[in-house]
Write a protein that holds these residues in place. Structure first.
Motif, PDB file in Angstrom:
ATOM      1  N   THR A   1     -18.816 -49.340 -29.257  1.00  0.00           N
ATOM      2  CA  THR A   1     -18.886 -50.531 -28.416  1.00  0.00           C
ATOM      3  C   THR A   1     -17.602 -50.669 -27.612  1.00  0.00           C
ATOM      4  O   THR A   1     -16.506 -50.515 -28.160  1.00  0.00           O
ATOM      5  CB  THR A   1     -19.093 -51.791 -29.278  1.00  0.00           C
ATOM      6  OG1 THR A   1     -20.258 -51.633 -30.077  1.00  0.00           O
ATOM      7  CG2 THR A   1     -19.260 -53.014 -28.391  1.00  0.00           C
TER       8      THR A   1
ATOM      9  N   ARG B   1     -24.549 -47.858 -21.839  1.00  0.00           N
ATOM     10  CA  ARG B   1     -25.479 -48.888 -21.378  1.00  0.00           C
ATOM     11  C   ARG B   1     -24.779 -50.246 -21.336  1.00  0.00           C
ATOM     12  O   ARG B   1     -24.168 -50.667 -22.319  1.00  0.00           O
ATOM     13  CB  ARG B   1     -26.685 -48.964 -22.312  1.00  0.00           C
ATOM     14  CG  ARG B   1     -27.692 -50.049 -21.969  1.00  0.00           C
ATOM     15  CD  ARG B   1     -28.912 -49.935 -22.862  1.00  0.00           C
ATOM     16  NE  ARG B   1     -28.542 -49.981 -24.267  1.00  0.00           N
ATOM     17  CZ  ARG B   1     -28.392 -51.129 -24.960  1.00  0.00           C
ATOM     18  NH1 ARG B   1     -28.555 -52.299 -24.357  1.00  0.00           N
ATOM     19  NH2 ARG B   1     -28.070 -51.085 -26.243  1.00  0.00           N
TER      20      ARG B   1
ATOM     21  N   VAL C   1     -24.697 -54.144 -21.481  1.00  0.00           N
ATOM     22  CA  VAL C   1     -25.478 -55.261 -22.011  1.00  0.00           C
ATOM     23  C   VAL C   1     -25.497 -56.341 -20.938  1.00  0.00           C
ATOM     24  O   VAL C   1     -24.464 -56.940 -20.623  1.00  0.00           O
ATOM     25  CB  VAL C   1     -24.846 -55.797 -23.316  1.00  0.00           C
ATOM     26  CG1 VAL C   1     -25.665 -56.971 -23.855  1.00  0.00           C
ATOM     27  CG2 VAL C   1     -24.751 -54.695 -24.359  1.00  0.00           C
ATOM     28  N   ASP C   2     -26.669 -56.565 -20.355  1.00  0.00           N
ATOM     29  CA  ASP C   2     -26.754 -57.474 -19.217  1.00  0.00           C
ATOM     30  C   ASP C   2     -26.541 -58.922 -19.632  1.00  0.00           C
ATOM     31  O   ASP C   2     -26.395 -59.253 -20.807  1.00  0.00           O
ATOM     32  CB  ASP C   2     -28.086 -57.298 -18.483  1.00  0.00           C
ATOM     33  CG  ASP C   2     -29.284 -57.542 -19.405  1.00  0.00           C
ATOM     34  OD1 ASP C   2     -29.119 -58.253 -20.431  1.00  0.00           O
ATOM     35  OD2 ASP C   2     -30.373 -57.032 -19.116  1.00  0.00           O
TER      36      ASP C   2
ATOM     37  N   ALA D   1     -29.220 -60.405 -22.084  1.00  0.00           N
ATOM     38  CA  ALA D   1     -29.057 -59.938 -23.461  1.00  0.00           C
ATOM     39  C   ALA D   1     -27.828 -60.552 -24.120  1.00  0.00           C
ATOM     40  O   ALA D   1     -27.843 -60.899 -25.306  1.00  0.00           O
ATOM     41  CB  ALA D   1     -28.964 -58.415 -23.485  1.00  0.00           C
ATOM     42  N   THR D   2     -26.749 -60.733 -23.350  1.00  0.00           N
ATOM     43  CA  THR D   2     -25.546 -61.372 -23.895  1.00  0.00           C
ATOM     44  C   THR D   2     -25.834 -62.817 -24.281  1.00  0.00           C
ATOM     45  O   THR D   2     -25.377 -63.304 -25.326  1.00  0.00           O
ATOM     46  CB  THR D   2     -24.414 -61.319 -22.863  1.00  0.00           C
ATOM     47  OG1 THR D   2     -24.176 -59.956 -22.496  1.00  0.00           O
ATOM     48  CG2 THR D   2     -23.142 -61.927 -23.429  1.00  0.00           C
TER      49      THR D   2
ATOM     50  N   ARG E   1     -17.920 -59.196 -22.283  1.00  0.00           N
ATOM     51  CA  ARG E   1     -19.126 -58.409 -21.998  1.00  0.00           C
ATOM     52  C   ARG E   1     -19.006 -57.054 -22.684  1.00  0.00           C
ATOM     53  O   ARG E   1     -17.899 -56.559 -22.947  1.00  0.00           O
ATOM     54  CB  ARG E   1     -19.294 -58.239 -20.486  1.00  0.00           C
ATOM     55  CG  ARG E   1     -19.454 -59.561 -19.740  1.00  0.00           C
ATOM     56  CD  ARG E   1     -20.802 -60.216 -20.046  1.00  0.00           C
ATOM     57  NE  ARG E   1     -21.894 -59.351 -19.652  1.00  0.00           N
ATOM     58  CZ  ARG E   1     -22.352 -59.268 -18.397  1.00  0.00           C
ATOM     59  NH1 ARG E   1     -21.794 -60.016 -17.433  1.00  0.00           N
ATOM     60  NH2 ARG E   1     -23.365 -58.469 -18.098  1.00  0.00           N
TER      61      ARG E   1
ATOM     62  N   ILE F   1     -22.531 -50.527 -24.506  1.00  0.00           N
ATOM     63  CA  ILE F   1     -22.938 -49.797 -25.700  1.00  0.00           C
ATOM     64  C   ILE F   1     -22.940 -48.305 -25.392  1.00  0.00           C
ATOM     65  O   ILE F   1     -23.605 -47.859 -24.446  1.00  0.00           O
ATOM     66  CB  ILE F   1     -24.329 -50.243 -26.191  1.00  0.00           C
ATOM     67  CG1 ILE F   1     -24.351 -51.756 -26.402  1.00  0.00           C
ATOM     68  CG2 ILE F   1     -24.688 -49.518 -27.476  1.00  0.00           C
ATOM     69  CD1 ILE F   1     -23.355 -52.252 -27.419  1.00  0.00           C
TER      70      ILE F   1
END
Length: 323
Positions: free
Chosen positions: A72, A104, A106-107, A110-111, A132, A135
């Protein structure tokens, strides 16, 4: 002319039926039934312990595999930082390293979903200093150079921090090993308690038949013969109790597995699955239960044999058997 004297022939006596040899240790006693119950309880606890150890080991392995496949990258908000541009830059930098399968972002939606259990619905991320995430999916067979990734991120995006979860993996492995060690120690204590219970039961059975045992021993019955009688008796008791305890333990595992599969997709089942998997001990667990059942039965017979031989050795005074 007189009638001939009738000669009465006595009927042949029926052959006597062979006498059935009575066992030295009577079967079906209250003490024997109680011992079956005690062994069943001990076996049940042993199987539950083994199942718990198997479950923890498998779950820890699953966690370790899942964690080691991902890393992460966290980008903390800072003055003058364009968060969206920083996310794209981090994605491009990390994606260029060998050993990284995917990076990827995390938009925002999704957050917000990740934070909704703590901060509620309808979050406006522009008004909150929310970090933010990016991944990173890792090739487990050829992981990337995390030190090089950290150096590149520190140069291009100083607000980005890479977490390869190594600390969590080490703690997880340590916890799993500790839990397995505690489970094995508990299993050993339960088996030791079973052995001591059989020792007391054997000595109690010998005390109730002490005169018969001593007479048999002094008239020439070998210790191996007397011990075999006790061994056979306690092997049967151990097999009955161990089989009953193992069967109940298997039923418990099946019921938990059925409950887990039936309640899938519920909040309770999701939390339980996240912690303990799907409550399935697998083929290895069931084979372990069978091994525990056999081990308890063998331990019961072996313990009674050793106890009887030791008892006969104590009463076998030199010269007394020749009187």
């Amino acid at each position: 002319m007189t009638d001939p004297v009738a000669v009465k022939v006595a009927p042949a006596r029926p052959e006597a039926a062979p006498r059935r040899m009575q066992p030295i240790v009577p079967a079906g006693t209250v003490a024997g039934n109680a011992l079956v119950l005690v062994i069943a309880i001990m076996t049940f606890l042993s199987c539950l312990t083994l199942g718990a150890v198997t479950l923890v080991r498998d779950t820890a392995s699953m966690w370790q595999s899942q964690i080691s496949r991902e890393a992460t990258i966290q980008i903390k908000p800072a003055d003058g930082l364009d968060m969206e541009a920083a996310l794209v830059t981090v994605q491009e930098i990390v994606g260029a390293f060998p050993g990284v399968r995917e990076a990827r972002i995390v938009d925002r939606a999704a957050t917000a979903r990740l934070l909704s259990p703590w901060l509620g619905e309808g979050l406006d991320l522009d008004e909150l200093p929310v970090p933010r995430l990016v991944i990173v999916t890792i090739d487990e067979s050829a992981p990337p150079d995390f030190a090089a990734i950290r150096a590149a991120l520190a140069q291009e995006v100083p607000a980005a921090k890479l977490d390869d979860h190594r600390t969590w993996i080490d703690r997880l492995i340590s916890m799993a090993r500790t839990t397995v060690a505690i489970g094995i120690a508990t299993l050993g204590l339960i088996l030791a308690a079973t052995v001591l219970t059989v020792v007391f039961a054997t000595r109690g059975a010998m005390a109730g038949n002490g005169q018969i045992i001593e007479v048999l021993h002094f008239v020439g019955a070998e210790a191996s013969f007397i011990a075999s009688e006790f061994r056979r008796h306690f092997l049967l008791i151990g097999a009955k109790g161990a089989a009953a305890g193992g069967l109940v333990a298997i039923l418990v595992f099946i019921v938990f597995g059925w409950w887990s599969s039936r309640n899938m997709a519920t909040p309770e089942a999701d939390q339980a699955a996240a912690l303990f998997g799907n409550f399935a001990i697998g083929l290895a667990g069931y084979l372990g239960v069978a091994v525990i059942v056999g081990l308890v039965a063998v331990l019961t017979a072996a313990t009674s044999h050793v106890t009887v031989v030791s008892y006969l050795h104590d009463i076998d005074v030199p010269g007394r058997s020749e009187m």
